[in-house]
Design a protein around this motif. Structure first.
Motif, PDB file in Angstrom:
ATOM      1  N   ARG A 285       0.823  -1.206   0.000  1.00 42.30           N
ATOM      2  CA  ARG A 285       0.000   0.000   0.000  1.00 42.30           C
ATOM      3  C   ARG A 285       0.858   1.258   0.000  1.00 42.30           C
ATOM      4  O   ARG A 285       0.531   2.246  -0.644  1.00 42.30           O
ATOM      5  N   ALA A 286       1.958   1.203   0.742  1.00 43.49           N
ATOM      6  CA  ALA A 286       2.826   2.375   0.817  1.00 43.49           C
ATOM      7  C   ALA A 286       3.775   2.464  -0.368  1.00 43.49           C
ATOM      8  O   ALA A 286       4.444   3.492  -0.535  1.00 43.49           O
ATOM      9  N   GLY A 287       3.834   1.394  -1.184  1.00 39.55           N
ATOM     10  CA  GLY A 287       4.725   1.387  -2.339  1.00 39.55           C
ATOM     11  C   GLY A 287       6.192   1.441  -1.955  1.00 39.55           C
ATOM     12  O   GLY A 287       7.022   2.008  -2.679  1.00 39.55           O
ATOM     13  N   LEU A 288       6.549   0.812  -0.817  1.00 42.61           N
ATOM     14  CA  LEU A 288       7.925   0.869  -0.335  1.00 42.61           C
ATOM     15  C   LEU A 288       8.785  -0.190  -1.017  1.00 42.61           C
ATOM     16  O   LEU A 288       8.330  -1.293  -1.299  1.00 42.61           O
ATOM     17  N   ARG A 289      10.033   0.148  -1.252  1.00 41.56           N
ATOM     18  CA  ARG A 289      11.004  -0.784  -1.804  1.00 41.56           C
ATOM     19  C   ARG A 289      12.354  -0.530  -1.144  1.00 41.56           C
ATOM     20  O   ARG A 289      12.571   0.499  -0.510  1.00 41.56           O
ATOM     21  N   GLY A 290      13.260  -1.491  -1.287  1.00 41.88           N
ATOM     22  CA  GLY A 290      14.582  -1.332  -0.712  1.00 41.88           C
ATOM     23  C   GLY A 290      14.831  -2.324   0.404  1.00 41.88           C
ATOM     24  O   GLY A 290      13.989  -3.175   0.731  1.00 41.88           O
ATOM     25  N   ALA A 291      15.986  -2.207   1.031  1.00 41.99           N
ATOM     26  CA  ALA A 291      16.419  -3.184   2.022  1.00 41.99           C
ATOM     27  C   ALA A 291      15.568  -3.139   3.290  1.00 41.99           C
ATOM     28  O   ALA A 291      15.297  -4.177   3.894  1.00 41.99           O
ATOM     29  N   ARG A 292      15.137  -1.952   3.698  1.00 40.59           N
ATOM     30  CA  ARG A 292      14.422  -1.852   4.972  1.00 40.59           C
ATOM     31  C   ARG A 292      13.060  -2.535   4.952  1.00 40.59           C
ATOM     32  O   ARG A 292      12.767  -3.364   5.815  1.00 40.59           O
ATOM     33  N   PRO A 293      12.178  -2.214   4.008  1.00 42.93           N
ATOM     34  CA  PRO A 293      10.908  -2.954   3.972  1.00 42.93           C
ATOM     35  C   PRO A 293      11.102  -4.441   3.663  1.00 42.93           C
ATOM     36  O   PRO A 293      10.331  -5.278   4.132  1.00 42.93           O
ATOM     37  N   ALA A 294      12.134  -4.781   2.875  1.00 38.37           N
ATOM     38  CA  ALA A 294      12.415  -6.190   2.599  1.00 38.37           C
ATOM     39  C   ALA A 294      12.800  -6.915   3.880  1.00 38.37           C
ATOM     40  O   ALA A 294      12.398  -8.067   4.104  1.00 38.37           O
ATOM     41  N   LEU A 295      13.572  -6.249   4.750  1.00 35.80           N
ATOM     42  CA  LEU A 295      13.959  -6.860   6.018  1.00 35.80           C
ATOM     43  C   LEU A 295      12.746  -7.078   6.907  1.00 35.80           C
ATOM     44  O   LEU A 295      12.635  -8.110   7.589  1.00 35.80           O
ATOM     45  N   LEU A 296      11.816  -6.143   6.898  1.00 34.39           N
ATOM     46  CA  LEU A 296      10.612  -6.286   7.707  1.00 34.39           C
ATOM     47  C   LEU A 296       9.791  -7.491   7.242  1.00 34.39           C
ATOM     48  O   LEU A 296       9.288  -8.272   8.059  1.00 34.39           O
ATOM     49  N   THR A 297       9.672  -7.654   5.930  1.00 33.12           N
ATOM     50  CA  THR A 297       8.966  -8.820   5.385  1.00 33.12           C
ATOM     51  C   THR A 297       9.700 -10.103   5.735  1.00 33.12           C
ATOM     52  O   THR A 297       9.085 -11.102   6.140  1.00 33.12           O
ATOM     53  N   ALA A 298      11.018 -10.101   5.587  1.00 34.67           N
ATOM     54  CA  ALA A 298      11.814 -11.297   5.856  1.00 34.67           C
ATOM     55  C   ALA A 298      11.728 -11.712   7.323  1.00 34.67           C
ATOM     56  O   ALA A 298      11.591 -12.904   7.637  1.00 34.67           O
ATOM     57  N   LEU A 299      11.800 -10.744   8.228  1.00 33.48           N
ATOM     58  CA  LEU A 299      11.708 -11.059   9.656  1.00 33.48           C
ATOM     59  C   LEU A 299      10.373 -11.715   9.991  1.00 33.48           C
ATOM     60  O   LEU A 299      10.327 -12.707  10.741  1.00 33.48           O
ATOM     61  N   SER A 300       9.284 -11.178   9.437  1.00 33.33           N
ATOM     62  CA  SER A 300       7.957 -11.724   9.723  1.00 33.33           C
ATOM     63  C   SER A 300       7.823 -13.157   9.226  1.00 33.33           C
ATOM     64  O   SER A 300       7.280 -14.025   9.927  1.00 33.33           O
ATOM     65  N   MET A 301       8.318 -13.412   8.019  1.00 33.35           N
ATOM     66  CA  MET A 301       8.198 -14.760   7.458  1.00 33.35           C
ATOM     67  C   MET A 301       9.168 -15.738   8.112  1.00 33.35           C
ATOM     68  O   MET A 301       8.842 -16.916   8.320  1.00 33.35           O
ATOM     69  N   ALA A 302      10.370 -15.273   8.453  1.00 27.69           N
ATOM     70  CA  ALA A 302      11.349 -16.150   9.097  1.00 27.69           C
ATOM     71  C   ALA A 302      10.849 -16.621  10.455  1.00 27.69           C
ATOM     72  O   ALA A 302      11.089 -17.766  10.860  1.00 27.69           O
ATOM     73  N   ALA A 303      10.160 -15.739  11.175  1.00 26.91           N
ATOM     74  CA  ALA A 303       9.639 -16.110  12.490  1.00 26.91           C
ATOM     75  C   ALA A 303       8.707 -17.307  12.377  1.00 26.91           C
ATOM     76  O   ALA A 303       8.764 -18.238  13.196  1.00 26.91           O
ATOM     77  N   VAL A 304       7.836 -17.313  11.366  1.00 25.98           N
ATOM     78  CA  VAL A 304       6.906 -18.430  11.178  1.00 25.98           C
ATOM     79  C   VAL A 304       7.676 -19.716  10.884  1.00 25.98           C
ATOM     80  O   VAL A 304       7.328 -20.789  11.379  1.00 25.98           O
ATOM     81  N   CYS A 305       8.724 -19.614  10.097  1.00 26.72           N
ATOM     82  CA  CYS A 305       9.491 -20.800   9.700  1.00 26.72           C
ATOM     83  C   CYS A 305      10.117 -21.508  10.887  1.00 26.72           C
ATOM     84  O   CYS A 305      10.361 -22.720  10.831  1.00 26.72           O
ATOM     85  N   THR A 306      10.414 -20.780  11.970  1.00 26.42           N
ATOM     86  CA  THR A 306      11.066 -21.404  13.117  1.00 26.42           C
ATOM     87  C   THR A 306      10.105 -22.164  14.016  1.00 26.42           C
ATOM     88  O   THR A 306      10.542 -22.885  14.915  1.00 26.42           O
ATOM     89  N   LEU A 307       8.780 -22.013  13.809  1.00 30.53           N
ATOM     90  CA  LEU A 307       7.807 -22.567  14.741  1.00 30.53           C
ATOM     91  C   LEU A 307       7.492 -24.026  14.463  1.00 30.53           C
ATOM     92  O   LEU A 307       7.433 -24.842  15.384  1.00 30.53           O
ATOM     93  N   ARG A 308       7.257 -24.369  13.220  1.00 31.29           N
ATOM     94  CA  ARG A 308       7.012 -25.753  12.794  1.00 31.29           C
ATOM     95  C   ARG A 308       7.612 -25.946  11.413  1.00 31.29           C
ATOM     96  O   ARG A 308       7.534 -25.040  10.571  1.00 31.29           O
ATOM     97  N   GLN A 309       8.141 -27.139  11.169  1.00 33.09           N
ATOM     98  CA  GLN A 309       8.764 -27.382   9.874  1.00 33.09           C
ATOM     99  C   GLN A 309       7.757 -27.385   8.732  1.00 33.09           C
ATOM    100  O   GLN A 309       8.067 -26.961   7.617  1.00 33.09           O
ATOM    101  N   ASN A 310       6.522 -27.836   8.995  1.00 31.82           N
ATOM    102  CA  ASN A 310       5.550 -27.912   7.907  1.00 31.82           C
ATOM    103  C   ASN A 310       4.965 -26.548   7.544  1.00 31.82           C
ATOM    104  O   ASN A 310       4.144 -26.440   6.639  1.00 31.82           O
ATOM    105  N   TYR A 311       5.404 -25.469   8.223  1.00 39.33           N
ATOM    106  CA  TYR A 311       4.993 -24.124   7.828  1.00 39.33           C
ATOM    107  C   TYR A 311       5.839 -23.596   6.671  1.00 39.33           C
ATOM    108  O   TYR A 311       5.449 -22.611   6.020  1.00 39.33           O
ATOM    109  N   LEU A 312       6.978 -24.225   6.412  1.00 44.18           N
ATOM    110  CA  LEU A 312       7.902 -23.704   5.404  1.00 44.18           C
ATOM    111  C   LEU A 312       7.300 -23.644   4.000  1.00 44.18           C
ATOM    112  O   LEU A 312       7.494 -22.641   3.297  1.00 44.18           O
ATOM    113  N   PRO A 313       6.568 -24.685   3.512  1.00 43.42           N
ATOM    114  CA  PRO A 313       5.990 -24.586   2.164  1.00 43.42           C
ATOM    115  C   PRO A 313       5.015 -23.412   2.022  1.00 43.42           C
ATOM    116  O   PRO A 313       4.966 -22.774   0.963  1.00 43.42           O
TER     117      PRO A 313
END
Length: 677
Positions: A295-323
């Protein structure tokens, strides 16, 4: 009287008066001193109140770190505290990876992190531009003018009651929590890490859930472990739902409340303390983060890091969340609905690449720790210490049997009765601002469920519903939020909107009993909270047993209550499901006791503690129980039973051939390096 400077005026704004800051100062004092008092003198509050207060302190910690993160990565955006708290949870997991990898995640380190987050949260209170009286007046105006306020208050009250119920004593699963998950938490708090090469449960997740639970068990008793998943994460899930109203262009509070009712009336299908509501929080936070950045039309390392952190957190909880996370990543390559503003293909590709690299960096410490512990960084794709034939999990099954089970699981009524309908209409709700995020979660839910159900044909539908709970519920929440955001829904999509609302309404109507049961369970827990917990029964037996082992010596245990042991005194490993996991070349349970003893001694394990299989306190290590499972209805346990029985024969033989240094008739410790006299 001077008029206020115009919007965008670079001149500094006048600070609120000292009197106006008094409420903020008082709130800050409470936010810091009450958790500190709970930590120092928990008996002053009582176990229930201490646990509930500490849980709220952790929520405040997440909000503080999330606010700090948001100001550095997306300072130009105003974000609700629910999403900021979810970002703080994700950052906590990301920092926890290196801490656990290097053995630094001990109690003092975690306390520094918690109170650091609380300090950042209190600092945020002082950064509010308006004075506290103005904030309260504005809040009261909104509350008084909203016709849904009574329903919102009622729902918040129910959530608060359920939170208190989660803070009360319960009985965690003896077969999972007692022998695996609670010991993981104890290991983290006492040793700073959790390497466990003989534990099959250690392989089933990177460890984010155990790390987050360790934050709560600094104060809470082990019988209150559900305060995290059933309490803290329930509060965060509602904060994410109602916080979306601040971001939406024009919100429908009726639909938002309907989504909240769906969550309140979800069936509690927990069999243990593994990730369920924490996964819901992770997936919804990842979805909302993608929507916000789009919505904000953001690009670059900072918003990418925010997305990566959110998704990485889920990946650490259960292995079957990775797909599921994988498909949410792939959806970043899709066009947004608004062709004029949608980034180019090259820009989308670069953004995806950046998110993937940053996500990999966040997961690398957790994957490295998993490899050190069990020689796999991506289980079950790489087996590592796992025996692929154990329990028949990977045993061949006819395609028609797999398909039959897949269909039965797909139409199973828990947790979401109307899931087939909602999946059918999901793509149609892919509107301008939420399109890519909805598509990713929709595709991930379908594929993740298919992989899970088709790869576990010997499981039951209840087990599949537990494993897919997080992303199934998160998809329904995301769908409801997308529909509630009426600013992105055109009139031609009205039929789809109606179908989604009908699906949510049917779900609420169908699960009334589950909602009533949730409240009843909370009432029962609160009513019996003063009853002593069975988890502390005979605790002195385990402590006396460990005292018989020299301090610093490695100890392998096959006992029912290992969470009572002192992991700082001895390096302790858990033979939780004998034969399921062990370092190469594998523990030779079927080759006899002498081979097993030689294998363990060669690894540097001299002492072996076990519960006598003919005098167990629970069924997990009962010879009689596993003899019945040899011919039981479940193929998985029919295949696993010979290994359990071989392990029981092995410990019987070792008890006769090796020196016993402790024997109370139930728990026995043997010295594998010294023969019996």
């Amino acid at each position: 009287m001077t008029s206020p400077p115009p919007s965008g005026d670079p001149r500094p704004q006048p600070l609120p008066s000292a009197l106006a800051r008094v409420p903020t100062i008082l709130a800050t004092a409470v936010a810091i001193m009450v958790p500190l008092s709970v930590l120092v003198t928990p008996k002053l509050f009582g176990p229930l109140a201490a646990t509930a207060i500490w849980g709220l302190a952790i929520v405040l910690c997440f909000a503080g770190w999330g606010s700090w993160l948001g100001r550095r990565l997306v300072a130009e955006l105003e974000v609700d505290w629910g999403l900021r708290a979810a970002w703080g949870l994700a950052l906590t997991i990301a920092v926890g990876g290196p801490l656990c990898l290097f053995g630094l995640a001990r109690r003092p380190t975690l306390l520094i992190w918690i109170f650091g987050g609380i300090a950042l949260a209190t600092r945020e209170m002082f950064r509010v531009s308006d004075s506290p009286p103005q904030i309260w007046r504005r809040f009261w105006t909104v509350v008084a003018g909203c016709r849904h306020t009574p329903l919102i208050v009622a729902m918040v009250s129910v959530v608060g009651f359920l939170y208190l119920g989660a803070a009360a004593r319960a009985v965690p699963n003896p077969n999972d929590d007692w022998v695996a998950y609670l010991p993981f938490v104890r290991k983290i708090l006492q040793t700073g890490t959790f390497v466990d090469p003989f534990s099959v449960r250690r392989m089933a997740a990177y460890g984010g859930q155990s790390y987050l639970q360790a934050l709560t068990l600094i104060v809470a008793e082990v019988s209150r472990v559900q305060i995290f998943d059933g309490g803290i994460c329930l509060v965060l899930s509602f904060a994410l739902i109602f916080g979306f109203a601040r971001e939406a262009r024009r919100i429908s509070w009726t639909i938002l409340l309907l989504v909240g009712l769906v969550v309140i009336m979800l069936p509690d299908n927990r069999a243990n303390s593994a990730a369920e509501m924490s996964g819901v929080v992770g997936f919804v936070a990842a979805w909302r983060t993608v929507v916000l950045i789009d919505r904000a039309g953001l690009r670059g390392a900072r918003p990418a890091l925010l997305t990566a952190l959110s998704m990485a957190a889920v990946c650490t909880l259960r292995q079957n969340y990775l797909p599921v996370v994988g498909f949410m990543l792939l959806a970043l390559c899709l066009r947004r609905g608004d062709e004029q503003q949608s980034p180019s293909w090259a820009d989308r590709r670069r953004h995806l690449g950046l998110v993937v690299v940053l996500l990999g960096a966040c997961l690398l410490p957790w994957a490295s720790l998993a490899f050190r512990s069990n020689h796999t960084f991506l289980f079950p794709f790489f087996h590592g210490n796992y025996d692929p034939n154990y329990g028949g999990i990977t045993a061949p099954s006819p395609w028609n049997a797999r398909l039959r089970f897949y269909l039965s699981a797909a139409f199973y009524g828990d947790p979401i009765r109307t899931m087939p309908l909602l999946l059918l209409v999901g793509p149609g709700i892919a509107a301008v601002a939420t399109g890519r995020a909805v598509w990713g979660l929709w595709a991930g839910t379908i594929v993740g469920f298919a992989v899970l159900a088709l790869s576990l044909p010997d499981a039951d539908t209840y087990t599949i519903a537990r494993y897919d709970f997080a992303y199934v519920v998160a998809f329904v929440i995301a769908l409801g939020l997308a529909v509630a955001d009426q600013g992105t829904t055109s009139k031609r999509d009205l039929s789809i909107l109606v179908l989604v609302v009908v699906g949510l309404a049917i779900q609420v109507y169908d699960k009334q009993a589950a909602g009533i049961r949730a409240v009843s369970v909370a009432l029962d827990r609160l009513g019996s909270d003063s009853t002593p917990s069975v988890l502390e029964t005979d605790a002195e037996d385990e402590r006396r047993m460990q005292q018989a082992v020299p301090a610093g010596e490695r100890l392998l245990v096959m006992i029912e209550r290992p969470y009572l042991l002192d992991y700082a005194r001895n390096p302790i490993e858990h033979l939780d499901y004998p034969g399921a996991a062990s370092p190469a070349p594998g523990i030779p349970l079927l080759a006899g006791s002498e081979k097993v003893a030689a294998y363990l001694v060669a690894r540097g394990t001299r002492y072996f503690a076990f519960a006598t299989p003919d005098h167990p306190r629970d069924d997990l290590y009962s010879r009689a129980k596993w003899k019945t499972l040899l011919t039981g209805p479940t193929r998985m346990w029919r295949i696993a039973a010979p290994l359990f029985l071989a392990a029981f024969d092995t410990v019987d033989e070792l008890a006769r051939s090796r020196r016993r240094i402790y024997d109370d008739g139930h728990l026995i410790v043997i010295d594998l390096d010294v023969a019996a006299r």
